[in-house]
Motif scaffolding. Structure first.
Motif, PDB file in Angstrom:
ATOM      1  N   VAL A 198      -1.509   4.049   8.367  1.00  0.00           N
ATOM      2  CA  VAL A 198      -1.471   2.856   7.517  1.00  0.00           C
ATOM      3  C   VAL A 198      -2.341   1.748   8.118  1.00  0.00           C
ATOM      4  CG1 VAL A 198       0.024   1.089   6.504  1.00  0.00           C
ATOM      5  CG2 VAL A 198       0.832   3.456   6.678  1.00  0.00           C
ATOM      6  N   SER A 199      -2.284   1.579   9.434  1.00  0.00           N
ATOM      7  CA  SER A 199      -3.106   0.557  10.089  1.00  0.00           C
ATOM      8  C   SER A 199      -4.591   0.869   9.944  1.00  0.00           C
ATOM      9  CB  SER A 199      -2.736   0.459  11.573  1.00  0.00           C
ATOM     10  OG  SER A 199      -1.406  -0.003  11.737  1.00  0.00           O
ATOM     11  N   THR A 200      -4.944   2.151  10.053  1.00  0.00           N
ATOM     12  CA  THR A 200      -6.346   2.547   9.892  1.00  0.00           C
ATOM     13  C   THR A 200      -6.821   2.277   8.474  1.00  0.00           C
ATOM     14  OG1 THR A 200      -6.158   4.250  11.595  1.00  0.00           O
ATOM     15  CG2 THR A 200      -7.963   4.481  10.011  1.00  0.00           C
ATOM     16  N   ALA A 201      -5.972   2.583   7.485  1.00  0.00           N
ATOM     17  CA  ALA A 201      -6.324   2.317   6.085  1.00  0.00           C
ATOM     18  C   ALA A 201      -6.535   0.826   5.861  1.00  0.00           C
ATOM     19  CB  ALA A 201      -5.237   2.850   5.153  1.00  0.00           C
ATOM     20  N   GLY A 261      -6.413   0.648  -0.492  1.00  0.00           N
ATOM     21  CA  GLY A 261      -5.688   1.182   0.659  1.00  0.00           C
ATOM     22  C   GLY A 261      -4.846   2.386   0.289  1.00  0.00           C
ATOM     23  N   ALA A 262      -4.188   2.326  -0.865  1.00  0.00           N
ATOM     24  CA  ALA A 262      -3.377   3.456  -1.326  1.00  0.00           C
ATOM     25  C   ALA A 262      -4.250   4.669  -1.599  1.00  0.00           C
ATOM     26  CB  ALA A 262      -2.598   3.057  -2.576  1.00  0.00           C
ATOM     27  N   ALA A 263      -5.454   4.457  -2.139  1.00  0.00           N
ATOM     28  CA  ALA A 263      -6.372   5.567  -2.394  1.00  0.00           C
ATOM     29  C   ALA A 263      -6.746   6.264  -1.089  1.00  0.00           C
ATOM     30  CB  ALA A 263      -7.617   5.064  -3.108  1.00  0.00           C
ATOM     31  N   ILE A 264      -7.021   5.471  -0.060  1.00  0.00           N
ATOM     32  CA  ILE A 264      -7.369   6.042   1.244  1.00  0.00           C
ATOM     33  C   ILE A 264      -6.209   6.869   1.786  1.00  0.00           C
ATOM     34  CG2 ILE A 264      -7.910   5.452   3.645  1.00  0.00           C
ATOM     35  CD1 ILE A 264      -9.326   2.919   2.505  1.00  0.00           C
ATOM     36  N   LEU A 265      -4.995   6.343   1.666  1.00  0.00           N
ATOM     37  CA  LEU A 265      -3.818   7.044   2.168  1.00  0.00           C
ATOM     38  C   LEU A 265      -3.507   8.290   1.340  1.00  0.00           C
ATOM     39  CD1 LEU A 265      -1.577   3.946   2.974  1.00  0.00           C
ATOM     40  CD2 LEU A 265      -2.725   5.454   4.612  1.00  0.00           C
ATOM     41  N   CYS A 266      -3.673   8.198   0.030  1.00  0.00           N
ATOM     42  CA  CYS A 266      -3.428   9.367  -0.826  1.00  0.00           C
ATOM     43  C   CYS A 266      -4.406  10.492  -0.505  1.00  0.00           C
ATOM     44  CB  CYS A 266      -3.535   8.973  -2.301  1.00  0.00           C
ATOM     45  SG  CYS A 266      -2.114   8.059  -2.938  1.00  0.00           S
ATOM     46  N   PHE A 300      -1.659  14.065  -5.239  1.00  0.00           N
ATOM     47  CA  PHE A 300      -2.111  12.934  -4.424  1.00  0.00           C
ATOM     48  C   PHE A 300      -3.609  12.703  -4.581  1.00  0.00           C
ATOM     49  CE2 PHE A 300       1.980  13.381  -2.303  1.00  0.00           C
ATOM     50  CZ  PHE A 300       2.322  12.048  -2.089  1.00  0.00           C
ATOM     51  N   ALA A 301      -4.393  13.754  -4.760  1.00  0.00           N
ATOM     52  CA  ALA A 301      -5.825  13.585  -4.971  1.00  0.00           C
ATOM     53  C   ALA A 301      -6.084  12.844  -6.280  1.00  0.00           C
ATOM     54  CB  ALA A 301      -6.519  14.938  -4.983  1.00  0.00           C
ATOM     55  N   ALA A 302      -5.328  13.192  -7.325  1.00  0.00           N
ATOM     56  CA  ALA A 302      -5.474  12.505  -8.609  1.00  0.00           C
ATOM     57  C   ALA A 302      -5.037  11.049  -8.494  1.00  0.00           C
ATOM     58  CB  ALA A 302      -4.655  13.220  -9.680  1.00  0.00           C
ATOM     59  N   ARG A 303      -3.974  10.831  -7.727  1.00  0.00           N
ATOM     60  CA  ARG A 303      -3.490   9.462  -7.521  1.00  0.00           C
ATOM     61  C   ARG A 303      -4.546   8.629  -6.789  1.00  0.00           C
ATOM     62  NH1 ARG A 303       2.333   9.744  -5.162  1.00  0.00           N
ATOM     63  NH2 ARG A 303       2.609  10.895  -7.116  1.00  0.00           N
ATOM     64  N   MET A 361       0.828  -1.209   0.000  1.00  0.00           N
ATOM     65  CA  MET A 361       0.000   0.000   0.000  1.00  0.00           C
ATOM     66  C   MET A 361       0.862   1.258   0.000  1.00  0.00           C
ATOM     67  SD  MET A 361      -3.353  -0.519   2.456  1.00  0.00           S
ATOM     68  CE  MET A 361      -2.383  -0.532   3.960  1.00  0.00           C
ATOM     69  N   THR A 362       1.826   1.312   0.904  1.00  0.00           N
ATOM     70  CA  THR A 362       2.625   2.527   1.038  1.00  0.00           C
ATOM     71  C   THR A 362       3.539   2.747  -0.161  1.00  0.00           C
ATOM     72  OG1 THR A 362       4.246   1.288   2.358  1.00  0.00           O
ATOM     73  CG2 THR A 362       2.542   2.499   3.554  1.00  0.00           C
ATOM     74  N   SER A 363       3.978   1.658  -0.796  1.00  0.00           N
ATOM     75  CA  SER A 363       4.814   1.832  -1.990  1.00  0.00           C
ATOM     76  C   SER A 363       4.021   2.458  -3.132  1.00  0.00           C
ATOM     77  CB  SER A 363       5.400   0.488  -2.428  1.00  0.00           C
ATOM     78  OG  SER A 363       4.381  -0.390  -2.905  1.00  0.00           O
ATOM     79  N   LEU A 364       2.720   2.185  -3.179  1.00  0.00           N
ATOM     80  CA  LEU A 364       1.876   2.802  -4.201  1.00  0.00           C
ATOM     81  C   LEU A 364       1.648   4.290  -3.911  1.00  0.00           C
ATOM     82  CD1 LEU A 364      -0.811  -0.017  -4.599  1.00  0.00           C
ATOM     83  CD2 LEU A 364       0.902   0.640  -6.288  1.00  0.00           C
ATOM     84  N   VAL A 365       1.613   4.646  -2.641  1.00  0.00           N
ATOM     85  CA  VAL A 365       1.369   6.042  -2.267  1.00  0.00           C
ATOM     86  C   VAL A 365       2.557   6.930  -2.657  1.00  0.00           C
ATOM     87  CG1 VAL A 365       0.959   7.609  -0.323  1.00  0.00           C
ATOM     88  CG2 VAL A 365      -0.156   5.383  -0.386  1.00  0.00           C
TER      89      VAL A 365
END
Length: 216
Positions: free
Chosen positions: A26-29, A141-146, A175-178, A10-14
């Motif tokens: 990250v845990s919440t996501a 998950g990455a979308a939530i974090l972004c 980040f919003a677009a991501r 997830m974090t690598s995608l962010v």
């Protein structure tokens, strides 16, 4: 997939180069991803259970009250083709304190016999994720974090000097677009928009004549 490996995916995608996200974020996501996956694609498990007194079934090991649902009941076990109990002859009965019983109507099978129950169960960690779904779930998950990172940059731009504000706005938009792109990947895989509130369990509507009985 192991939990830490999934978090890393997830974090690598962010690509949070400024380290704006905390381990708690990250845990919440991940918790939100698990909850969404339970709504869209819960586990489907099968277990042989015994019919007890009053035609009450032993509750399967992974059953979760208010979330699990019966998919099929095979009885008697082992026929070719399989013989299934129709939905009119089994139900989930609510008990006090949020407990439930799984019940059959009399005459389906005898007390003490085994029936084969296929039911839905909850995911609790990435270890139970279907391997083919992991990439799409990581995108969610990455979308939530972004979205969180975009909000942080947006807040910074409100309190920063004008020279920094432009840079923060640009990063926020990136980040919003991501986030939109990753969310679209998830929706493409599951065919369900993440903007709607999905039910937490599959529901079956009971017959109006059977008060207190319901399938979920």
């Amino acid at each position: 997939m192991e939990t830490e490996a999934f978090k890393s995916l997830m974090t690598s995608l962010v690509r949070d180069d400024d380290s704006r996200l905390s381990p708690g974020d990250v845990s919440t996501a991940l918790a939100l991803v698990i909850n969404r996956y339970n709504a869209d694609r819960p586990r489907q498990l099968t277990q042989d259970v015994e019919v007890g007194e009053a035609m009450v079934l032993q509750t399967p090991d992974q059953w979760t009250n208010k979330r699990s649902s019966i998919l099929t009941i095979e009885a008697p076990i082992g026929r070719n083709p399989p013989s299934y109990v129709t939905e009119d002859y089994f139900y989930v009965y609510d008990l006090p304190d949020s407990d439930v019983e799984l019940r059959l109507l009399a005459g389906v099978v005898g007390v003490g016999e085994l029936v084969r129950v296929c039911y839905t169960a909850s995911h609790t960690a990435p270890l139970t994720f279907d391997e083919d779904d992991c990439e799409a779930l990581a995108c969610l998950g990455a979308a939530i974090l972004c979205d969180q990172v975009a909000a942080l940059y947006g807040h910074d731009s409100d309190v920063s000097v004008q020279a920094d504000s432009v840079q923060h706005n640009d990063k926020g938009r990136t980040f919003a677009a991501r986030a939109r792109d990753y969310r679209a990947r998830y929706e493409s895989k599951f065919g369900k928009p993440t903007s709607t509130n999905a039910a937490s369990a599959v529901a079956r509507i009971p017959s109006p004549s059977r008060t207190g009985m319901r399938n979920r």
